[in-house]
Design a protein around this motif. Structure first.
Motif, PDB file in Angstrom:
ATOM      1  N   ARG A 209     -10.713  -2.072   1.190  1.00 35.47           N
ATOM      2  CA  ARG A 209     -10.795  -1.114   2.289  1.00 35.47           C
ATOM      3  C   ARG A 209      -9.603  -1.273   3.231  1.00 35.47           C
ATOM      4  NH1 ARG A 209     -15.596   1.512   2.660  1.00 35.47           N
ATOM      5  NH2 ARG A 209     -17.228   0.716   1.276  1.00 35.47           N
ATOM      6  N   GLY A 210      -9.110  -0.115   3.676  1.00 35.43           N
ATOM      7  CA  GLY A 210      -7.992  -0.129   4.607  1.00 35.43           C
ATOM      8  C   GLY A 210      -6.635  -0.210   3.963  1.00 35.43           C
ATOM      9  N   THR A 211      -6.589  -0.268   2.619  1.00 34.67           N
ATOM     10  CA  THR A 211      -5.314  -0.365   1.920  1.00 34.67           C
ATOM     11  C   THR A 211      -4.665   1.015   1.793  1.00 34.67           C
ATOM     12  OG1 THR A 211      -6.137  -2.239   0.626  1.00 34.67           O
ATOM     13  CG2 THR A 211      -4.176  -1.109  -0.203  1.00 34.67           C
ATOM     14  N   ALA A 212      -3.395   1.100   2.141  1.00 36.13           N
ATOM     15  CA  ALA A 212      -2.672   2.366   1.979  1.00 36.13           C
ATOM     16  C   ALA A 212      -2.424   2.627   0.498  1.00 36.13           C
ATOM     17  CB  ALA A 212      -1.349   2.321   2.740  1.00 36.13           C
ATOM     18  N   PRO A 213      -2.424   3.872   0.092  1.00 29.21           N
ATOM     19  CA  PRO A 213      -2.205   4.180  -1.335  1.00 29.21           C
ATOM     20  C   PRO A 213      -0.768   3.894  -1.739  1.00 29.21           C
ATOM     21  CG  PRO A 213      -2.255   6.191  -0.059  1.00 29.21           C
ATOM     22  CD  PRO A 213      -2.631   5.091   0.886  1.00 29.21           C
ATOM     23  N   PRO A 214      -0.525   3.710  -3.036  1.00 30.99           N
ATOM     24  CA  PRO A 214       0.846   3.486  -3.520  1.00 30.99           C
ATOM     25  C   PRO A 214       1.675   4.759  -3.389  1.00 30.99           C
ATOM     26  CG  PRO A 214      -0.663   3.740  -5.365  1.00 30.99           C
ATOM     27  CD  PRO A 214      -1.511   3.690  -4.129  1.00 30.99           C
ATOM     28  N   PRO A 215       3.010   4.641  -3.394  1.00 35.74           N
ATOM     29  CA  PRO A 215       3.871   5.833  -3.340  1.00 35.74           C
ATOM     30  C   PRO A 215       3.557   6.775  -4.508  1.00 35.74           C
ATOM     31  CG  PRO A 215       5.154   3.830  -3.011  1.00 35.74           C
ATOM     32  CD  PRO A 215       3.793   3.398  -3.433  1.00 35.74           C
ATOM     33  N   THR A 216       3.681   8.069  -4.263  1.00 39.72           N
ATOM     34  CA  THR A 216       3.275   9.044  -5.275  1.00 39.72           C
ATOM     35  C   THR A 216       4.435   9.699  -6.014  1.00 39.72           C
ATOM     36  OG1 THR A 216       3.197  10.750  -3.556  1.00 39.72           O
ATOM     37  CG2 THR A 216       1.148   9.593  -4.062  1.00 39.72           C
ATOM     38  N   GLY A 217       5.568   9.942  -5.366  1.00 38.61           N
ATOM     39  CA  GLY A 217       6.680  10.618  -6.015  1.00 38.61           C
ATOM     40  C   GLY A 217       6.562  12.118  -5.892  1.00 38.61           C
ATOM     41  N   PRO A 218       7.494  12.874  -6.516  1.00 30.56           N
ATOM     42  CA  PRO A 218       7.513  14.336  -6.401  1.00 30.56           C
ATOM     43  C   PRO A 218       6.339  14.992  -7.111  1.00 30.56           C
ATOM     44  CG  PRO A 218       9.156  13.593  -7.978  1.00 30.56           C
ATOM     45  CD  PRO A 218       8.624  12.371  -7.333  1.00 30.56           C
ATOM     46  N   MET A 219       5.888  16.097  -6.540  1.00 24.26           N
ATOM     47  CA  MET A 219       4.784  16.892  -7.076  1.00 24.26           C
ATOM     48  C   MET A 219       3.557  16.029  -7.369  1.00 24.26           C
ATOM     49  SD  MET A 219       6.676  19.800  -9.416  1.00 24.26           S
ATOM     50  CE  MET A 219       8.124  18.816  -9.841  1.00 24.26           C
ATOM     51  N   ALA A 220       3.310  15.090  -6.474  1.00 26.85           N
ATOM     52  CA  ALA A 220       2.159  14.193  -6.597  1.00 26.85           C
ATOM     53  C   ALA A 220       1.589  13.943  -5.212  1.00 26.85           C
ATOM     54  CB  ALA A 220       2.562  12.881  -7.263  1.00 26.85           C
ATOM     55  N   ARG A 221       0.314  13.631  -5.150  1.00 29.20           N
ATOM     56  CA  ARG A 221      -0.360  13.389  -3.884  1.00 29.20           C
ATOM     57  C   ARG A 221      -1.305  12.195  -4.020  1.00 29.20           C
ATOM     58  NH1 ARG A 221       3.123  16.233  -2.445  1.00 29.20           N
ATOM     59  NH2 ARG A 221       3.010  18.158  -1.194  1.00 29.20           N
ATOM     60  N   ALA A 222      -1.626  11.592  -2.878  1.00 35.46           N
ATOM     61  CA  ALA A 222      -2.579  10.490  -2.831  1.00 35.46           C
ATOM     62  C   ALA A 222      -3.653  10.821  -1.801  1.00 35.46           C
ATOM     63  CB  ALA A 222      -1.884   9.184  -2.471  1.00 35.46           C
ATOM     64  N   VAL A 223      -4.895  10.487  -2.133  1.00 37.27           N
ATOM     65  CA  VAL A 223      -6.034  10.728  -1.249  1.00 37.27           C
ATOM     66  C   VAL A 223      -6.846   9.441  -1.154  1.00 37.27           C
ATOM     67  CG1 VAL A 223      -8.069  12.146  -0.798  1.00 37.27           C
ATOM     68  CG2 VAL A 223      -6.122  13.134  -2.023  1.00 37.27           C
ATOM     69  N   VAL A 224      -7.188   9.040   0.065  1.00 42.50           N
ATOM     70  CA  VAL A 224      -8.039   7.884   0.293  1.00 42.50           C
ATOM     71  C   VAL A 224      -9.413   8.380   0.714  1.00 42.50           C
ATOM     72  CG1 VAL A 224      -8.442   5.851   1.725  1.00 42.50           C
ATOM     73  CG2 VAL A 224      -6.133   6.364   0.909  1.00 42.50           C
ATOM     74  N   VAL A 225     -10.443   7.949   0.011  1.00 42.94           N
ATOM     75  CA  VAL A 225     -11.825   8.306   0.335  1.00 42.94           C
ATOM     76  C   VAL A 225     -12.526   7.051   0.824  1.00 42.94           C
ATOM     77  CG1 VAL A 225     -14.005   9.217  -0.538  1.00 42.94           C
ATOM     78  CG2 VAL A 225     -11.842  10.156  -1.379  1.00 42.94           C
ATOM     79  N   GLU A 226     -13.010   7.094   2.070  1.00 39.71           N
ATOM     80  CA  GLU A 226     -13.571   5.884   2.675  1.00 39.71           C
ATOM     81  C   GLU A 226     -14.508   6.279   3.802  1.00 39.71           C
ATOM     82  OE1 GLU A 226     -10.822   2.360   2.732  1.00 39.71           O
ATOM     83  OE2 GLU A 226     -11.166   2.579   4.887  1.00 39.71           O
TER      84      GLU A 226
END
Length: 638
Positions: A209-226
């Motif tokens: 919990r509380g960890t930031a997501p890894p880098p995503t790069g182009p045409m990519a996204r990251a979502v944290v559900v908590e």
């Protein structure tokens, strides 16, 4: 190769591909959700809407001319929908044309519309259009676009999910509670469905919990559900590490995703928003549904012969299993004059369900049934209309117009037994299904998400997962996805096609087969659960959870995804070689009669012994199975 000398330049790709200049990327048409193949008639325009990645423009169009039928020398012309000329490719005489013919056209001058670029393709030849002769056609394949520009980092919720997306990483806590798991699976289902036909890869990972997501790069996204204060927020807005945080407690966590599920994301032009009350999609109700309700439409201009297809997802036909479908087809067409000849033929999965001549009335009012073998996951009708004018062929002959009336109806017969096999989904999970995980593996949420994504990609109808415990899912009377090891499964009343523990494997044939397979099996199984009138998807292992990893890699590699699975069990042993097996009736075709067990069961000896590349089952039982298969094969040969 000569190209359009008067209006534009077409560059032919060299034999050796060169790297793209900095800031440019090549995306094939399937990557952005567009068919890579065009079939073009002579002097008939075809339009393609090319999605544009955020912050980028399409600068070049590439493809290959594969075939030309009854066409002589001419040009393939490309314009935007405003008529702005972009370029053309010379089509050589048929006798001189080498195959294939690649092309590369500069389309940087095209004017986009919103987040897409409309392109018009038109074939112009020196031939006189064949009004009544053989069809003239040019086939273009392997279409791709070169994009230029820099994708901006998202700043608001409205811009977080761009028009073109390749990857999404969803981060869940390692100790995710059921509400967090349910929100993750709902998000996976929603994104997969909304971006379809783009093949977006949605991957779920677990982090503290509380960890930031890894880098995503182009045409990519990251979502944290908590869990936390309810809302959606773009963290690190405007920076390369921007990500979306979805938070809440209990049911309010999943409610936040309804902002995306109802396609209202574009209204949230801020970094933070909150959903206080979620809204759900309403499926059609009743047993008589109009084509208008189902968004079914079809029309064609006919000279000689024309075809089109209309269809609807089985899951979109409302709640309740479907045992039969009747059709009241209404259509209008240009009245057929005396001396002319015209006919209509309608097929459902290659079975002719209606055929009749067309006459001077200009109206079709027909009733017919769709055969049970055509009631697959897509209820589809193929129309073929022929029209032969009685007068001498010439340029003044006009095509006959044919249009399906949206007041046509489908009459549904509800009922029928639960379905088994991969072909039972997604309709058996519509609109709501249960999900359960026994907690015996760290990647179980990722496995459940992979199944949810694969099934959601096969339909345009929203499906809602509800997370419960294994006991509740096993005893429920609704469809269920259960991720549990064989020990947990044995403690339920479920009866999957393949069970057992560690190397002791039980196969649910009419006479139960028990075999010893070293290091166990991992499997994805889809089977009917008649006592509860529902279908169950089981992801399980008789040993280590790593045994199921090759199965999801195999599923990702299938062009049609879930729809390409034909049996009722996808299994792999220690060698990691997936095999698509049919153990019970209704595996490859869940609608076929249950008299096929004797033909399929003997194949299992080879399927396990060779296909899985594990220790052979050298027992008298397997020997008998192989002998039965040879005997059956010999009996079936003409």
């Amino acid at each position: 190769m000569a190209v359009a000398p008067l209006f534009g330049t077409v560059t032919l790709p060299s034999a050796h591909a060169q790297p793209e200049p900095p800031g440019e990327v090549v995306l094939s048409f399937p990557t952005v959700g567009v068919s890579p193949r065009l079939e073009l008639g002579n002097n008939v325009a075809s339009e393609v809407n090319l999605p544009l990645p955020a912050g980028m423009s399409a600068v070049r169009l590439r493809g290959v001319i594969r075939d030309q039928a009854n066409l002589g020398a001419g040009f393939l012309e490309v314009t935007d929908d405003n008529g702005t000329f972009l370029g053309m490719v010379e089509i050589p005489p048929r006798s001189a044309r080498p195959a294939p013919l690649p092309f590369d056209i500069d389309i940087s001058g095209a004017r986009p519309k919103g987040s897409s670029l409309p392109l018009q393709f038109l074939v112009r030849t020196n031939d006189i259009p064949a009004d009544c002769g053989p069809a003239q056609q040019l086939v273009v394949t392997d279409l791709a676009a070169v994009y230029s520009g820099d994708e901006p980092s998202p700043v608001t919720i409205a811009t977080f999910f761009p028009p073109v997306l390749q990857r999404v990483t969803v981060v869940a806590p390692t100790d995710a509670d059921p509400s967090e798991q349910q929100a993750v699976l709902t998000l996976v289902s929603t994104l997969t469905r909304l971006y379809n036909p783009q093949p977006v890869q949605v991957r779920v990972i677990s982090s503290p919990r509380g960890t930031a997501p890894p880098p995503t790069g182009p045409m990519a996204r990251a979502v944290v559900v908590e869990r936390g204060s309810a809302g959606l927020a773009v963290e690190e807005a405007g920076n390369p590490g921007a990500f979306l945080r979805v938070s809440g407690r209990g049911d309010e966590l999943t409610a936040q995703i309804s902002l995306l599920d109802n396609e209202l994301q574009s209204l949230a032009q801020v970094t933070r928003a909150r959903v206080d009350q979620s809204a759900s999609h309403q499926l059609p109700t009743g047993d008589t549904l109009t084509f208008s309700q189902l968004n079914l439409e079809g029309r064609a201009g006919v000279l000689r012969r024309s075809t089109f297809n209309i269809g609807v997802d089985r899951a979109a036909l409302g709640g309740g299993r479907i045992a039969g479908v009747g059709v009241n087809l209404l259509a209008d067409y240009t009245p057929v004059a005396g001396g002319d000849a015209a006919a209509l033929t309608v097929r459902a999965h290659d079975t002719v369900v209606y055929t009749a001549p067309l006459n001077a009335s200009g109206r079709v009012d027909a009733t017919f049934d769709v055969p049970s073998q055509a009631l697959t996951q897509r209820v589809a009708l193929d129309f073929e209309i022929t029209y032969t004018p009685g007068q001498e062929c010439g340029p003044l002959i006009a095509p006959m117009e044919f249009a399906v009336d949206p007041r046509s109806t489908l009459q549904l017969v509800r009922g029928g037994p639960p379905l088994g096999g991969f072909g039972a989904l997604p309709s058996e999970f519509s609109p709501r299904f249960y999900v359960a995980m026994d907690g015996s593996g760290q990647e179980q949420l990722g496995h459940a998400a992979a199944v949810v994504a694969a099934v959601s990609r096969a339909t345009s109808t929203p499906m809602t997962p509800q997370v419960v415990d294994v006991k509740a899912a096993a005893e429920a009377d609704s469809g269920a996805l259960i991720v549990a090891n064989s020990v947990a499964v044995e403690q339920t009343s479920l009866n999957p096609p393949i069970g057992g523990n560690r190397s002791a494997i039980d196969v649910g044939l009419p006479q139960n087969l028990r075999a010893d397979i070293a290091d166990g099996l991992g499997s994805i199984q889809v089977f009917a659960d008649p006592p509860r009138d529902r279908t169950v998807v089981l992801v399980t292992t008789t040993d280590a959870w790593t045994l199921v990893d090759p199965l999801f890699g195999y599923l990702d590699g299938l062009a049609g995804g879930w729809n390409d699975l034909r049996g009722d069990v996808l299994a792999a042993g220690a060698a990691g070689t997936p095999v698509d097996l049919t153990v019970r009736a209704g595996g490859s075709d869940p609608f076929e009669p249950p008299n096929v067990v004797e033909h399929r069961a003997p194949w299992l000896g080879i399927g396990i012994g060779i296909g899985l590349a594990v220790v052979a089952v050298c027992t008298a039982t397997v020997g008998l199975l192989l002998w039965r298969r040879r005997r059956t094969d010999a009996a079936e040969r003409p």
